[in-house]
Scaffold this active site. Structure first.
Site, mmCIF file in Angstrom:
data_model
loop_
_atom_site.group_PDB
_atom_site.id
_atom_site.type_symbol
_atom_site.label_atom_id
_atom_site.label_comp_id
_atom_site.label_asym_id
_atom_site.label_seq_id
_atom_site.Cartn_x
_atom_site.Cartn_y
_atom_site.Cartn_z
ATOM 1 N N CYS A 134 65.788 80.599 53.113
ATOM 2 C CA CYS A 134 64.562 80.842 53.096
ATOM 3 C C CYS A 134 63.918 81.147 51.777
ATOM 4 C CB CYS A 134 64.977 82.715 53.560
ATOM 5 S SG CYS A 134 63.824 84.051 53.566
ATOM 6 N N CYS A 137 62.903 84.667 50.108
ATOM 7 C CA CYS A 137 64.152 85.324 49.766
ATOM 8 C C CYS A 137 65.353 84.896 48.702
ATOM 9 C CB CYS A 137 65.227 85.681 51.131
ATOM 10 S SG CYS A 137 64.555 85.189 53.006
ATOM 11 N N ASP A 138 65.101 83.497 48.831
ATOM 12 C CA ASP A 138 66.259 83.586 47.387
ATOM 13 C C ASP A 138 65.435 82.437 46.206
ATOM 14 O OD1 ASP A 138 67.726 84.900 49.124
ATOM 15 O OD2 ASP A 138 68.026 82.457 50.525
#
Ligand code: NAP
Length: 337
Positions: free
Chosen positions: A141, A144-145
């Site tokens: 992701c 997200c990261d």
């Protein structure tokens, strides 16, 4: 000896999953006065909560954010009267109606109709090193990261829309983005490919499969990849600080496995052109049943279809019961295929 009370809650329409399919089903079911309950699962909002920009959901002239869109859908479903429950379905008995679903909290639901809209999750390559370095340089992701890779060199694995979008997104943070793909062409949409090829930070390595994710044994994380050339089988190593796996999705159908027919890849089988499963009163909508289109808007459309079908079935049964009392077994015949 006393009779043990069955603490299950009866509902006319139970919806499992809270992505575009689940929320749209909830809106239609609520407006059909089915008083739907939505069991939202582990990731309320579904895959769009880990997507940044959305520019292909109809009705918005400006680019919108995936999490915002899903908040709007949740608010709309609640506004029209759907009950949103944060719980996870861990078991389902679809052998008779009403269907019995058991949740992680211990709650039990008896559903006259069931709409399965559990979506799909990111797939992994299946390498031992991939598991070892998850959270230490391996991610599925970028939204997200990606932030953690400011000024770093990253790799994206895959050749579909997700891979290309993740690569483009990562250019906001990373010094360089290398896309590793096992063939010599992408399956991503043309417009995304054009953006990718035009981006100065992005390089593509064609015909390469990831053989191993390399990293420091002391827990420092990913340092590179060993790649295998899919044409001649030769190996090479490249350096990188992080790798994003973007190779597609697997449907979240396990809890219903064995009770409903599945197709290749675990997708729930529905009658072509419908959202009806082989069990009367059970519908499947969105990515859990769709391996072809897999868009937020098509999932929403399938959710709408499922709620309309559930409402139609219940209305037919109510009508029959009012004019000629029938058993559930008889009711189960209505609309069966
Ligand atoms: P996808 O379209 O199925 O693409 C998966 C990619 O990963 C393919 O290029 C595939 O290679 C590669 N791959 C699969 N297994 C692999 C393995 N074991 N090792 C190496 N490579 C592997 O999946 P997706 O990109 O996640 O997209 C899923 C669906 O969502 C699609 O319908 C897509 O259009 C949609 N989507 C749409 C948008 C948008 O419209 N903005 C954004 C994201 C996703 P091959 O090409 O060789 O098979």
């Amino acid at each position: 000896m006393g009779v043990v009370a069955d603490a299950a809650t009866n509902v006319r329409c139970l919806i499992v999953g809270a992505g575009p399919a689940g929320y749209t089903a909830a809106v239609y079911a609520a407006r059909a006065m089915l008083h739907p309950v939505v069991i939202r699962g582990l990731t309320p909002g579904g895959q769009l909560t880990i997507t940044a920009d959305v520019e292909n959901y109809p009705g918005f002239a400006e680019v919108i954010q995936g999490p915002w869109l899903m908040d709007q859908m949740a608010a709309q479903a609640a506004h029209v009267g759907a009950r949103l429950i944060d719980d996870i379905v861990v078991a389902a008995d679809l052998s008779r109606r009403p269907f019995r679903l058991t949740c992680d909290s211990g709650a039990q639901w008896l559903a006259e109709t069931l709409i399965i809209a559990t979506g799909a999750q990111a797939k992994w390559l299946g390498l031992e090193s991939e598991r070892r370095f998850q959270g230490l340089g391996v991610s599925a992701c970028a939204t997200c990261d990606g932030f953690f890779y400011r000024g770093k060199d990253v790799v994206v694995v895959g050749g579909g829309n997700t891979a290309v979008e993740e690569a483009l997104f990562l250019t906001r943070f990373a010094a360089s983005v290398t896309v590793v793909h096992r063939r010599d062409e992408f399956r991503a949409e043309r417009i995304l490919q054009d953006r990718l090829f035009a981006h100065p930070k992005i390089t593509v390595m064609w015909n390469q499969a990831v053989d191993e994710i390399l990293g420091a044994a002391d827990g420092a994380g990913v340092t590179g990849l060993r790649l295998r050339d899919t044409r001649d089988g030769s190996y090479r190593e490249i350096a990188c600080d992080g790798v994003f796996i973007a190779i597609g999705h697997a449907p979240a159908s396990e809890v219903f496995a064995g009770q409903l027919e599945t197709r290749a890849g675990g997708y729930l089988a529905v009658r072509p052109g419908t959202v009806s499963t082989a069990i009367n009163g059970v519908f499947a909508a969105g990515d859990v049943a769709d391996d072809v289109y897999r868009q937020a808007v098509t999932a929403a459309g399938m959710g709408c279809m499922a709620a309309l079908e559930a409402a139609r079935l219940l209305a037919e049964e109510d009508h029959l019961r009012a004019h000629h009392p029938i058993t559930h077994a008889e009711a189960a015949q209505i609309g069966a295929w």
